[in-house]
Design a protein around this motif. Sequence first.
Motif, PDB file in Angstrom:
ATOM      1  N   GLN A 124       1.075  -1.542  -0.260  1.00 46.48           N
ATOM      2  CA  GLN A 124      -0.453   0.265   0.228  1.00 46.48           C
ATOM      3  C   GLN A 124       0.948   1.099   0.195  1.00 46.48           C
ATOM      4  OE1 GLN A 124      -3.692  -1.804   3.097  1.00 46.48           O
ATOM      5  NE2 GLN A 124      -3.534   0.355   2.138  1.00 46.48           N
ATOM      6  N   GLY A 125       2.309   0.971   0.342  1.00 45.45           N
ATOM      7  CA  GLY A 125       3.051   2.206   0.887  1.00 45.45           C
ATOM      8  C   GLY A 125       2.257   3.186   1.047  1.00 45.45           C
ATOM      9  N   LYS A 126       2.528   4.497   0.640  1.00 46.78           N
ATOM     10  CA  LYS A 126       1.482   5.717   1.461  1.00 46.78           C
ATOM     11  C   LYS A 126       0.445   5.698   1.024  1.00 46.78           C
ATOM     12  CE  LYS A 126       1.154   8.690  -3.423  1.00 46.78           C
ATOM     13  NZ  LYS A 126       0.288   8.408  -3.439  1.00 46.78           N
ATOM     14  N   ASP A 127      -0.612   5.115   1.186  1.00 46.53           N
ATOM     15  CA  ASP A 127      -2.068   4.948   1.502  1.00 46.53           C
ATOM     16  C   ASP A 127      -2.086   4.444   2.623  1.00 46.53           C
ATOM     17  OD1 ASP A 127      -2.466   6.114  -1.279  1.00 46.53           O
ATOM     18  OD2 ASP A 127      -2.513   3.939  -2.175  1.00 46.53           O
ATOM     19  N   ASP A 128      -1.130   3.898   3.496  1.00 47.02           N
ATOM     20  CA  ASP A 128      -0.974   2.617   4.313  1.00 47.02           C
ATOM     21  C   ASP A 128      -1.078   3.944   5.662  1.00 47.02           C
ATOM     22  OD1 ASP A 128      -0.841   1.352   7.158  1.00 47.02           O
ATOM     23  OD2 ASP A 128       1.400   1.014   6.263  1.00 47.02           O
ATOM     24  N   GLY A 129      -2.444   4.257   6.110  1.00 53.62           N
ATOM     25  CA  GLY A 129      -1.943   4.747   7.777  1.00 53.62           C
ATOM     26  C   GLY A 129      -1.617   4.443   9.032  1.00 53.62           C
ATOM     27  N   LEU A 188     -17.155 -10.245  -3.272  1.00 54.48           N
ATOM     28  CA  LEU A 188     -18.638  -9.618  -1.363  1.00 54.48           C
ATOM     29  C   LEU A 188     -17.251  -9.381  -0.030  1.00 54.48           C
ATOM     30  CD1 LEU A 188     -21.565 -11.533  -0.207  1.00 54.48           C
ATOM     31  CD2 LEU A 188     -19.057 -11.202   1.251  1.00 54.48           C
ATOM     32  N   GLY A 189     -17.418  -8.476  -0.052  1.00 58.50           N
ATOM     33  CA  GLY A 189     -16.721  -7.918   1.308  1.00 58.50           C
ATOM     34  C   GLY A 189     -16.165  -6.467   1.310  1.00 58.50           C
ATOM     35  N   ARG A 190     -15.120  -6.352   1.900  1.00 57.36           N
ATOM     36  CA  ARG A 190     -15.032  -4.690   2.055  1.00 57.36           C
ATOM     37  C   ARG A 190     -14.425  -3.775   1.305  1.00 57.36           C
ATOM     38  NH1 ARG A 190      -9.688  -4.896   5.391  1.00 57.36           N
ATOM     39  NH2 ARG A 190      -9.901  -3.115   5.468  1.00 57.36           N
ATOM     40  N   LEU A 191     -14.910  -3.018   1.065  1.00 57.85           N
ATOM     41  CA  LEU A 191     -14.748  -2.586  -0.885  1.00 57.85           C
ATOM     42  C   LEU A 191     -13.632  -1.337  -0.050  1.00 57.85           C
ATOM     43  CD1 LEU A 191     -18.410  -1.248  -2.007  1.00 57.85           C
ATOM     44  CD2 LEU A 191     -16.880  -3.384  -1.430  1.00 57.85           C
ATOM     45  N   VAL A 192     -12.273  -1.503  -0.213  1.00 61.60           N
ATOM     46  CA  VAL A 192     -11.136  -0.977   0.190  1.00 61.60           C
ATOM     47  C   VAL A 192     -10.770  -0.935  -0.959  1.00 61.60           C
ATOM     48  CG1 VAL A 192     -11.653  -0.130   2.264  1.00 61.60           C
ATOM     49  CG2 VAL A 192     -10.062  -2.976   1.569  1.00 61.60           C
ATOM     50  N   LYS A 193      -9.803  -0.197  -1.458  1.00 60.96           N
ATOM     51  CA  LYS A 193      -8.915   0.019  -3.315  1.00 60.96           C
ATOM     52  C   LYS A 193      -8.303  -1.779  -2.397  1.00 60.96           C
ATOM     53  CE  LYS A 193      -5.803   2.833  -5.848  1.00 60.96           C
ATOM     54  NZ  LYS A 193      -5.120   4.084  -5.887  1.00 60.96           N
ATOM     55  N   ARG A 194      -7.602  -1.877  -1.722  1.00 64.21           N
ATOM     56  CA  ARG A 194      -6.653  -3.218  -1.300  1.00 64.21           C
ATOM     57  C   ARG A 194      -7.492  -4.101  -1.700  1.00 64.21           C
ATOM     58  NH1 ARG A 194      -6.391  -6.966   1.950  1.00 64.21           N
ATOM     59  NH2 ARG A 194      -6.899  -6.806   3.781  1.00 64.21           N
ATOM     60  N   LYS A 195      -8.752  -4.149  -2.343  1.00 64.94           N
ATOM     61  CA  LYS A 195      -9.351  -5.649  -2.104  1.00 64.94           C
ATOM     62  C   LYS A 195      -9.169  -5.520  -4.026  1.00 64.94           C
ATOM     63  CE  LYS A 195     -10.162  -7.351   1.872  1.00 64.94           C
ATOM     64  NZ  LYS A 195     -10.475  -8.555   2.316  1.00 64.94           N
ATOM     65  N   GLY A 196      -8.935  -4.634  -4.561  1.00 61.85           N
ATOM     66  CA  GLY A 196      -8.260  -5.655  -6.494  1.00 61.85           C
ATOM     67  C   GLY A 196      -9.684  -4.867  -6.695  1.00 61.85           C
ATOM     68  N   ILE A 197     -11.545  -4.354  -6.383  1.00 56.52           N
ATOM     69  CA  ILE A 197     -12.312  -4.861  -7.328  1.00 56.52           C
ATOM     70  C   ILE A 197     -12.551  -4.431  -8.570  1.00 56.52           C
ATOM     71  CG2 ILE A 197     -14.872  -3.839  -7.088  1.00 56.52           C
ATOM     72  CD1 ILE A 197     -14.366  -4.714  -3.212  1.00 56.52           C
ATOM     73  N   TYR A 211      -3.025  -8.112  -1.900  1.00 50.13           N
ATOM     74  CA  TYR A 211      -2.856  -9.246  -0.956  1.00 50.13           C
ATOM     75  C   TYR A 211      -3.055  -9.529   0.235  1.00 50.13           C
ATOM     76  CZ  TYR A 211      -2.435  -5.480   2.745  1.00 50.13           C
ATOM     77  OH  TYR A 211      -2.636  -4.682   4.195  1.00 50.13           O
ATOM     78  N   GLU A 212      -4.158 -10.906   0.891  1.00 55.89           N
ATOM     79  CA  GLU A 212      -4.712 -11.209   1.848  1.00 55.89           C
ATOM     80  C   GLU A 212      -4.330 -11.784   2.657  1.00 55.89           C
ATOM     81  OE1 GLU A 212      -8.144 -10.667   3.517  1.00 55.89           O
ATOM     82  OE2 GLU A 212      -8.176 -10.386   1.850  1.00 55.89           O
ATOM     83  N   PRO A 213      -4.248 -11.603   3.657  1.00 52.16           N
ATOM     84  CA  PRO A 213      -3.480 -12.738   4.975  1.00 52.16           C
ATOM     85  C   PRO A 213      -4.192 -14.085   4.905  1.00 52.16           C
ATOM     86  CG  PRO A 213      -3.880 -10.459   6.038  1.00 52.16           C
ATOM     87  CD  PRO A 213      -4.427 -10.061   4.619  1.00 52.16           C
ATOM     88  N   PHE A 214      -5.583 -13.803   5.005  1.00 52.92           N
ATOM     89  CA  PHE A 214      -6.213 -15.167   4.538  1.00 52.92           C
ATOM     90  C   PHE A 214      -6.918 -14.966   3.857  1.00 52.92           C
ATOM     91  CE2 PHE A 214      -9.179 -19.263   5.294  1.00 52.92           C
ATOM     92  CZ  PHE A 214      -7.905 -19.606   5.505  1.00 52.92           C
TER      93      PHE A 214
END
Length: 444
Positions: A145-150, A227-236, A317-320
């Motif tokens: 996520q680079g700079k997008d990681d808060g 289906l799931g969290r709608l955040v950029k890293r989910k690659g939708i 990426y996805e921890p699980f």
Amino acid sequence: MKRKVAFISEHASPLALIGGVDSGGQNVYVSRLASKLVQYGYEVDIFTRWDNADTGQVILMEPGVRIVHIKAGPKVILPKENIFVYMDEFASGMIHFIDSNKINYELIHAHFWMSGYVASLIKNILSIPFVITFHALGRIRRLYQGKDDGFPDERFSIEEQVAKDADIIIAECPQDMEDLVIHYMADTDKVRIVPCGFDKAEFFPIDKYQSKLKLGFNPSEFLILQLGRLVKRKGIDNVVLGLKELLKLKDDPVRLVIVGGESDDPDPSKTPEISRLMDLARNENVLSNVFFTGRKKREVLKHYYNAADVFVTTPWYEPFGITPLESMACGTPVIGSNVGGIKYSVEHGETGFLVPPNDPELLGKRLYDLSSDKGLMKRFCFNSVKRVNTLFTWDRVGKMVSEIYEEILGAQFSRFGKIQNSISEFWGNIGKSKTLKEKKLNQI
């Protein structure tokens, strides 16, 4: 007599609705694992941040499982990236709850790095051993996520220290264990691999035709589910572009259904990711093939999984990732990123396909392969149900975790008794730590 265990899940309460920015797999994991541990002779208190002034401090979730709200900052919902500064207050509040209620917890199970930080402090004060499931690792998140990681940079060193302090580290898949060893120098002797699970009473095959009708979809459409969290890293966005590639190859009706968001209706003003994805779909001329549902309650999710012909999840990426398990349990094959836990749960060529996280052309081809081969679809569906029911049930996970608890408790001696440290002594002790000095406790 049941043995008492304290869960710490500072930002992911089992009471939160799934699909929001900070509500996802960890909420489900904590809830389902606690329920299963009751069957193995444990009573579980789940400590989480008090983010709603109208909610009582202690809520009985079910017999043997309580939610305990701890004041840590204002009683409002905050992004998880902004709450570490309140974790010392959380630790103090948890100590106070334990002391005032005279509870002897035999073990703490921390979930996420901030909970691990609290568990480490409490272990130092009360000598209660702890297990940690990180659910995600800061250095891996920053890598993608680079700079997008808060999250603050201090997360890295704290995770490293928590990994050293923990009695056992639970990795959710082989990739998670590898990351812990390589990036955090975790002691391999302390790491155990225990996957996530699904609930057989909650997710199971239902007639696909009837499921599509129930949700108002055309049974003749090839239905792709995200289906799931709608955040950029989910690659939708990759799924939207994969849909475009599929439409180049397939003339039959196709629909991409996207479930999740911060509101029950798909409101772009409340869920910025919906707005971004709508713009992308519009620019790619596929918006008419995309349907946003908004957030849905868990009891209806099985109908979406069963209505779908394929579930697609292509995060960076996805921890699980619990959603692939839920999909496979409903007999719906998965096309997923060849990363993290997904490459552990999805068996390529047997229960679905693994693809690179950002290759819409290959994703489109895999969607076409599946949609045009009924024999392949039937085999994937059968194998999916068999695989998850063999390897990934919460019953199996609960048994594995209870065995880890027994391993720790059997090795501990003379740890319990009355709490001898007052709250003031607690603050005196944690005030000595280098990390807390750097945070300037007097300003919190």
